[in-house]
Design a protein around this motif. Sequence first.
Motif: not given
Length: 182
Positions: A31-47
């Motif tokens: 959810v936070l990755s989606e929020l950040l991506q939609n806010s203009g950040a370039e997101v890398t999700y790591v798990t």
Amino acid sequence: QVYTPDDIMAGRIPKGRALVFDDDGYYMAAVLSELLQNSGAEVTYVTPDNLVAPFGVQTTEQNPSQRRLIELGVDLVLAHNLDCFDGKQAILRCTYSGRCQNRPADSVVMVTARSPNETLYRQLAERVSEGNAASLKSLRRIGDCEAPAIIASAVYAGHKYAREFDNTDAGTYTVKRDRPEA
């Protein structure tokens, strides 16, 4: 440059290249990755897991979560742990091979273990110890006060406490089934 989910919920949104590290395994990091991506950040999700939000397999949320992040263009790095972050890059280590890779990152959002919220419990315990809680029959920590988890765990803890309330054999409660005995 290091954020928590609470920071994001309070409106402190990282800009630029944001790495979201998911060691929680449920919906929050997706959810936070989606929020950040939609806010203009370039997101890398790591798990360290092999898929996004693995607990979501139990709730049918996993597939849609992973699909949504892929559709949004979030860079998924699965089966990797976050070794370190220096403010400019993150070093990620493969959970299988141990090989490291560097990823540019301006910020990291840590979706990991949460601290218990014991404020109310401690206030009430202090009243009890001072003798100022005459109407209080018992005091016990449950739910997020004891160990933060998903909402289902808090609901379970509340139900369990209610079933055991005033039971002298607390912890030995037997669940009664809805079907009649044969």
